[in-house]
Design a protein around this motif. Structure first.
Motif, PDB file in Angstrom:
ATOM      1  N   LYS A   2     -15.443 -23.731 -48.431  1.00 29.22           N
ATOM      2  CA  LYS A   2     -14.659 -24.154 -49.571  1.00 29.22           C
ATOM      3  C   LYS A   2     -15.582 -24.218 -50.782  1.00 29.22           C
ATOM      4  O   LYS A   2     -16.621 -24.882 -50.748  1.00 29.22           O
ATOM      5  CB  LYS A   2     -14.021 -25.523 -49.318  1.00 29.22           C
ATOM      6  CG  LYS A   2     -12.952 -25.510 -48.227  1.00 29.22           C
ATOM      7  CD  LYS A   2     -12.290 -26.866 -48.080  1.00 29.22           C
ATOM      8  CE  LYS A   2     -11.443 -27.191 -49.305  1.00 29.22           C
ATOM      9  NZ  LYS A   2     -10.679 -28.460 -49.110  1.00 29.22           N
ATOM     10  N   ILE A   3     -15.217 -23.498 -51.831  1.00 31.23           N
ATOM     11  CA  ILE A   3     -16.088 -23.358 -52.996  1.00 31.23           C
ATOM     12  C   ILE A   3     -15.412 -23.955 -54.228  1.00 31.23           C
ATOM     13  O   ILE A   3     -14.232 -23.697 -54.487  1.00 31.23           O
ATOM     14  CB  ILE A   3     -16.407 -21.876 -53.268  1.00 31.23           C
ATOM     15  CG1 ILE A   3     -16.969 -21.206 -52.016  1.00 31.23           C
ATOM     16  CG2 ILE A   3     -17.377 -21.736 -54.430  1.00 31.23           C
ATOM     17  CD1 ILE A   3     -17.147 -19.713 -52.160  1.00 31.23           C
ATOM     18  N   ALA A   4     -16.160 -24.737 -54.974  1.00 33.73           N
ATOM     19  CA  ALA A   4     -15.695 -25.265 -56.258  1.00 33.73           C
ATOM     20  C   ALA A   4     -16.567 -24.696 -57.358  1.00 33.73           C
ATOM     21  O   ALA A   4     -17.791 -24.635 -57.208  1.00 33.73           O
ATOM     22  CB  ALA A   4     -15.739 -26.789 -56.271  1.00 33.73           C
ATOM     23  N   PHE A   5     -15.946 -24.281 -58.436  1.00 35.24           N
ATOM     24  CA  PHE A   5     -16.667 -23.780 -59.608  1.00 35.24           C
ATOM     25  C   PHE A   5     -16.545 -24.788 -60.739  1.00 35.24           C
ATOM     26  O   PHE A   5     -15.442 -25.232 -61.063  1.00 35.24           O
ATOM     27  CB  PHE A   5     -16.087 -22.442 -60.073  1.00 35.24           C
ATOM     28  CG  PHE A   5     -16.442 -21.271 -59.203  1.00 35.24           C
ATOM     29  CD1 PHE A   5     -17.476 -20.414 -59.551  1.00 35.24           C
ATOM     30  CD2 PHE A   5     -15.737 -21.018 -58.036  1.00 35.24           C
ATOM     31  CE1 PHE A   5     -17.800 -19.331 -58.755  1.00 35.24           C
ATOM     32  CE2 PHE A   5     -16.052 -19.938 -57.231  1.00 35.24           C
ATOM     33  CZ  PHE A   5     -17.090 -19.090 -57.582  1.00 35.24           C
ATOM     34  N   SER A  30     -11.587 -23.675 -55.810  1.00 38.53           N
ATOM     35  CA  SER A  30     -11.074 -24.507 -56.899  1.00 38.53           C
ATOM     36  C   SER A  30     -12.000 -24.384 -58.094  1.00 38.53           C
ATOM     37  O   SER A  30     -13.196 -24.111 -57.945  1.00 38.53           O
ATOM     38  CB  SER A  30     -10.948 -25.970 -56.459  1.00 38.53           C
ATOM     39  OG  SER A  30     -12.207 -26.484 -56.065  1.00 38.53           O
ATOM     40  N   VAL A  31     -11.442 -24.574 -59.279  1.00 43.13           N
ATOM     41  CA  VAL A  31     -12.196 -24.399 -60.515  1.00 43.13           C
ATOM     42  C   VAL A  31     -11.909 -25.558 -61.463  1.00 43.13           C
ATOM     43  O   VAL A  31     -10.753 -25.945 -61.650  1.00 43.13           O
ATOM     44  CB  VAL A  31     -11.815 -23.073 -61.220  1.00 43.13           C
ATOM     45  CG1 VAL A  31     -12.688 -22.861 -62.457  1.00 43.13           C
ATOM     46  CG2 VAL A  31     -11.918 -21.897 -60.273  1.00 43.13           C
ATOM     47  N   ILE A  32     -12.972 -26.108 -62.041  1.00 42.53           N
ATOM     48  CA  ILE A  32     -12.845 -27.114 -63.087  1.00 42.53           C
ATOM     49  C   ILE A  32     -13.153 -26.424 -64.411  1.00 42.53           C
ATOM     50  O   ILE A  32     -14.265 -25.924 -64.611  1.00 42.53           O
ATOM     51  CB  ILE A  32     -13.816 -28.291 -62.872  1.00 42.53           C
ATOM     52  CG1 ILE A  32     -13.584 -28.938 -61.505  1.00 42.53           C
ATOM     53  CG2 ILE A  32     -13.667 -29.319 -63.982  1.00 42.53           C
ATOM     54  CD1 ILE A  32     -14.656 -29.930 -61.115  1.00 42.53           C
ATOM     55  N   GLU A  33     -12.180 -26.365 -65.292  1.00 47.01           N
ATOM     56  CA  GLU A  33     -12.352 -25.680 -66.578  1.00 47.01           C
ATOM     57  C   GLU A  33     -11.608 -26.447 -67.661  1.00 47.01           C
ATOM     58  O   GLU A  33     -10.418 -26.739 -67.541  1.00 47.01           O
ATOM     59  CB  GLU A  33     -11.814 -24.247 -66.476  1.00 47.01           C
ATOM     60  CG  GLU A  33     -11.768 -23.483 -67.787  1.00 47.01           C
ATOM     61  CD  GLU A  33     -13.109 -23.425 -68.491  1.00 47.01           C
ATOM     62  OE1 GLU A  33     -13.193 -23.884 -69.650  1.00 47.01           O
ATOM     63  OE2 GLU A  33     -14.079 -22.923 -67.888  1.00 47.01           O
ATOM     64  N   MET A  34     -12.317 -26.771 -68.745  1.00 54.53           N
ATOM     65  CA  MET A  34     -11.737 -27.583 -69.810  1.00 54.53           C
ATOM     66  C   MET A  34     -10.911 -26.763 -70.801  1.00 54.53           C
ATOM     67  O   MET A  34      -9.977 -27.263 -71.404  1.00 54.53           O
ATOM     68  CB  MET A  34     -12.841 -28.327 -70.559  1.00 54.53           C
ATOM     69  CG  MET A  34     -13.648 -29.278 -69.690  1.00 54.53           C
ATOM     70  SD  MET A  34     -12.608 -30.507 -68.852  1.00 54.53           S
ATOM     71  CE  MET A  34     -11.954 -31.401 -70.257  1.00 54.53           C
ATOM     72  N   SER A  35     -11.256 -25.502 -70.989  1.00 56.67           N
ATOM     73  CA  SER A  35     -10.568 -24.676 -71.979  1.00 56.67           C
ATOM     74  C   SER A  35      -9.183 -24.254 -71.489  1.00 56.67           C
ATOM     75  O   SER A  35      -9.069 -23.590 -70.452  1.00 56.67           O
ATOM     76  CB  SER A  35     -11.393 -23.426 -72.288  1.00 56.67           C
ATOM     77  OG  SER A  35     -10.622 -22.470 -72.981  1.00 56.67           O
ATOM     78  N   PRO A  36      -8.102 -24.596 -72.224  1.00 53.88           N
ATOM     79  CA  PRO A  36      -6.755 -24.179 -71.819  1.00 53.88           C
ATOM     80  C   PRO A  36      -6.623 -22.663 -71.715  1.00 53.88           C
ATOM     81  O   PRO A  36      -5.985 -22.155 -70.789  1.00 53.88           O
ATOM     82  CB  PRO A  36      -5.863 -24.745 -72.933  1.00 53.88           C
ATOM     83  CG  PRO A  36      -6.639 -25.891 -73.486  1.00 53.88           C
ATOM     84  CD  PRO A  36      -8.070 -25.466 -73.420  1.00 53.88           C
ATOM     85  N   ALA A  37      -7.234 -21.940 -72.665  1.00 58.99           N
ATOM     86  CA  ALA A  37      -7.146 -20.478 -72.649  1.00 58.99           C
ATOM     87  C   ALA A  37      -7.814 -19.904 -71.413  1.00 58.99           C
ATOM     88  O   ALA A  37      -7.273 -18.995 -70.768  1.00 58.99           O
ATOM     89  CB  ALA A  37      -7.787 -19.908 -73.912  1.00 58.99           C
ATOM     90  N   THR A  51      -8.250 -26.933 -62.425  1.00 58.56           N
ATOM     91  CA  THR A  51      -8.007 -28.279 -62.937  1.00 58.56           C
ATOM     92  C   THR A  51      -8.953 -28.575 -64.102  1.00 58.56           C
ATOM     93  O   THR A  51      -9.861 -27.791 -64.396  1.00 58.56           O
ATOM     94  CB  THR A  51      -8.223 -29.337 -61.837  1.00 58.56           C
ATOM     95  OG1 THR A  51      -9.606 -29.301 -61.432  1.00 58.56           O
ATOM     96  CG2 THR A  51      -7.343 -29.069 -60.628  1.00 58.56           C
ATOM     97  N   THR A  52      -8.746 -29.727 -64.719  1.00 58.85           N
ATOM     98  CA  THR A  52      -9.602 -30.140 -65.838  1.00 58.85           C
ATOM     99  C   THR A  52     -10.620 -31.202 -65.428  1.00 58.85           C
ATOM    100  O   THR A  52     -11.455 -31.591 -66.226  1.00 58.85           O
ATOM    101  CB  THR A  52      -8.754 -30.695 -66.992  1.00 58.85           C
ATOM    102  OG1 THR A  52      -7.992 -31.803 -66.512  1.00 58.85           O
ATOM    103  CG2 THR A  52      -7.816 -29.627 -67.539  1.00 58.85           C
ATOM    104  N   ALA A  53     -10.516 -31.686 -64.189  1.00 56.97           N
ATOM    105  CA  ALA A  53     -11.420 -32.740 -63.711  1.00 56.97           C
ATOM    106  C   ALA A  53     -11.512 -32.664 -62.197  1.00 56.97           C
ATOM    107  O   ALA A  53     -10.642 -32.068 -61.544  1.00 56.97           O
ATOM    108  CB  ALA A  53     -10.898 -34.117 -64.138  1.00 56.97           C
ATOM    109  N   PRO A  54     -12.563 -33.238 -61.602  1.00 61.07           N
ATOM    110  CA  PRO A  54     -12.695 -33.224 -60.142  1.00 61.07           C
ATOM    111  C   PRO A  54     -11.475 -33.841 -59.467  1.00 61.07           C
ATOM    112  O   PRO A  54     -10.978 -34.880 -59.896  1.00 61.07           O
ATOM    113  CB  PRO A  54     -13.952 -34.076 -59.900  1.00 61.07           C
ATOM    114  CG  PRO A  54     -14.716 -33.985 -61.166  1.00 61.07           C
ATOM    115  CD  PRO A  54     -13.695 -33.918 -62.255  1.00 61.07           C
TER     116      PRO A  54
END
Length: 271
Positions: A2-5, A30-37, A51-54
């Protein structure tokens, strides 16, 4: 696995695409990314959790890939807290040392530093890797498997070699693109239409690179094979020699390597 970015930009997207293409289950990424675009772009391309947070998906990951910009890394890691405990951490950020990453991660030491390059976006990249002594053989294989999703890999014997790798292969595509620009510009100056000039330049570099990779000959011998005494190629190479282009190019790449060291000191400085 299981990989999280942490970060969902171009390099994370390339790695995710490569992993899925090689059969990795998208549901286990799963990916944590703050930019909506960036979130929208990634979600539209691959069926991964963004998602935007863990969250629980990220907390259950056994591998965390740090794919945010170096200047944003410290702030991004602060949001993780103790969530990395037990995970293998893989950093693709230039300049930031193992010591600095460990400090920002609360003493966590199972870290692999790596430096991929932009041709990884089409699966033709190459990555230099270095692992801390706390990383097991199995974890080294895991890190290698992830980076092989976008191309070839080279393991480094010392962490300090990451900076020369950054200068040679991570920055290297920009040097090649610059050369293509110059070759096309000369062709235009000599009367070749712009579109044709660019096609000639691109395919000359592409073909030469493919030949260099596939041939058992050293590049210096391939160069000699193309250079007839008193011919056109020799005329050009003589100017390269007279203008000391090799020395100038070496100074340029050395400057890039030195800047990598400086960045590491700047971003890793204690408050």
């Amino acid at each position: 696995m299981k990989i999280a970015f942490l970060g969902g930009g171009n390099m994370a997207t390339a790695l995710i695409g490569g992993l899925i293409a090689k059969g990795h289950d998208a549901a286990r990424i799963s990916v944590i990314e703050m930019s909506p675009a960036a979130r929208e772009k990634l979600s539209a391309r691959y069926p991964v959790r963004v998602t935007t947070a863990p969250d629980d998906a990220m907390k259950g990951a056994d591998t965390l890939v740090l794919a945010v910009k170096p200047q944003d890394m410290r702030r991004a890691l602060a949001s993780l807290g103790s969530e990395v405990r037990g995970a293998l951490v893989i950093s693709v950020a230039a300049g930031i040392t193992l010591e600095t990453l460990s400090r920002w991660l609360g003493g966590h030491r199972r870290i692999v530093r790596c430096m991929p390059n932009t041709p990884g976006l089409i699966g033709a990249g190459i990555t230099g890797l270095f692992a801390s002594s706390d990383v097991s053989s199995a974890e080294r294989q895991k890190a290698e498997g992830i980076l092989r999703a976008v191309g070839e890999v080279v393991w480094l014997s010392e962490e300090k070699l990451i900076d020369p790798v950054t200068a040679v292969s991570a920055s290297g595509p920009a040097y090649v693109f610059w050369f293509i620009e110059q070759l096309a510009a000369v062709a235009v100056k000599l009367g070749i239409p712009k579109d044709d000039a660019l096609k000639l330049a691109k395919h000359t570099v592409l073909g030469a690179a493919r030949l260099a990779v596939s041939s058992e000959k050293d590049p210096s011998q391939l160069r000699k094979d193309v250079t007839s005494k008193g011919g056109t190629t020799e005329a050009a190479l003589n100017v390269f020699e007279q203008e000391k282009l090799a020395e100038r190019f070496m100074r340029a790449v050395e400057a890039a390597s030195k800047r990598g060291e400086e960045m590491g000191r700047e971003w890793g400085a204690e408050d």
